[in-house]
Design a protein around this motif. Sequence first.
Motif, PDB file in Angstrom:
ATOM      1  N   UNK A  59       3.431  -3.455  -5.363  1.00 28.18           N
ATOM      2  CA  UNK A  59       3.161  -3.105  -7.077  1.00 28.18           C
ATOM      3  C   UNK A  59       2.950  -4.732  -7.353  1.00 28.18           C
ATOM      4  N   UNK A  60       1.495  -4.223  -8.229  1.00 25.33           N
ATOM      5  CA  UNK A  60       1.144  -5.464  -9.010  1.00 25.33           C
ATOM      6  C   UNK A  60       1.342  -5.807 -10.853  1.00 25.33           C
ATOM      7  N   UNK A  61       1.651  -6.588 -11.398  1.00 23.05           N
ATOM      8  CA  UNK A  61       1.712  -5.985 -12.629  1.00 23.05           C
ATOM      9  C   UNK A  61       0.684  -5.788 -13.296  1.00 23.05           C
TER      10      UNK A  61
ATOM     11  N   UNK B 125       0.911   1.700  -9.571  1.00 21.62           N
ATOM     12  CA  UNK B 125       1.316   0.798  -9.042  1.00 21.62           C
ATOM     13  C   UNK B 125       1.619  -0.742 -10.214  1.00 21.62           C
ATOM     14  N   UNK B 126       1.932  -0.232 -11.112  1.00 21.69           N
ATOM     15  CA  UNK B 126       2.007  -1.391 -12.560  1.00 21.69           C
ATOM     16  C   UNK B 126       3.208  -1.340 -13.319  1.00 21.69           C
ATOM     17  N   UNK B 127       3.657  -0.042 -12.036  1.00 24.60           N
ATOM     18  CA  UNK B 127       5.216   1.050 -13.226  1.00 24.60           C
ATOM     19  C   UNK B 127       5.997   1.118 -12.296  1.00 24.60           C
ATOM     20  N   UNK B 128       7.494   1.462 -12.622  1.00 22.10           N
ATOM     21  CA  UNK B 128       8.408   1.237 -12.000  1.00 22.10           C
ATOM     22  C   UNK B 128       9.396   2.700 -12.623  1.00 22.10           C
ATOM     23  N   UNK B 129      10.002   3.396 -11.889  1.00 21.57           N
ATOM     24  CA  UNK B 129      10.196   4.947 -12.074  1.00 21.57           C
ATOM     25  C   UNK B 129      11.574   4.728 -11.465  1.00 21.57           C
ATOM     26  N   UNK B 130      12.362   5.277 -12.644  1.00 19.59           N
ATOM     27  CA  UNK B 130      14.124   4.814 -12.000  1.00 19.59           C
ATOM     28  C   UNK B 130      14.195   6.675 -12.151  1.00 19.59           C
TER      29      UNK B 130
END
Length: 204
Positions: A183-185, A199-204
């Motif tokens: 991942x990269x913000x 790649x700039x997101x996270x998913x629960x």
Amino acid sequence: MINLQWQSFSKEECAKKLRTDIAKGLSQQQAASRLRTAGPNELAKPKKKKLLVRFFAQFCDFLVIMLLTAAGISFAVSFYRHSSDYIDSIIILAIVIINAIIGVVQESRAENAIEALQKLSSPCARVVRGGKEYAVPAEKLVPGDIVILKTGNLVPADIRLTESSSLQVEESALTGESIPSSKKAETVFPPATPFSDCRNMLFS
């Protein structure tokens, strides 16, 4: 606001749209207001079946249907012969009803046990609010919260990254791959990008 393609905006644009401060986060008052407006950060719980619905659902089992059929045949034979001996039919019906009651009780206990486990395993999240770091239950997160994640943490909500360093996340449920996703913000992706490639997101 929820349906925006956050991966296609820079972190500054995301902060502006969510009316939050990347460094200080929301104030406690803003967070409380948004919690009332947006509701808790959790999936909608399915409605519990009513007791009668659960009870009659027990009679859909193939074996139970066979027993009821046998009871009906036994009753019909006794009635046709003008016999008052309905003991076989009564016994079969009693067995079926007792079995249905036991099934409802076991189902209710299992649901209660699952709910209790979910409450015990409810994750906490670390957020920045008013410039200070707090630990809050994951269901209390609101749009605009600045969430802090460390090694080994569960992702408590869908998140647009604002800062990262050599971040890798296990997303096999989303990507189907056993290898962690990098991942990269700072990266920005087109609106039509599949979730697994954001790649700039996270998913629960």
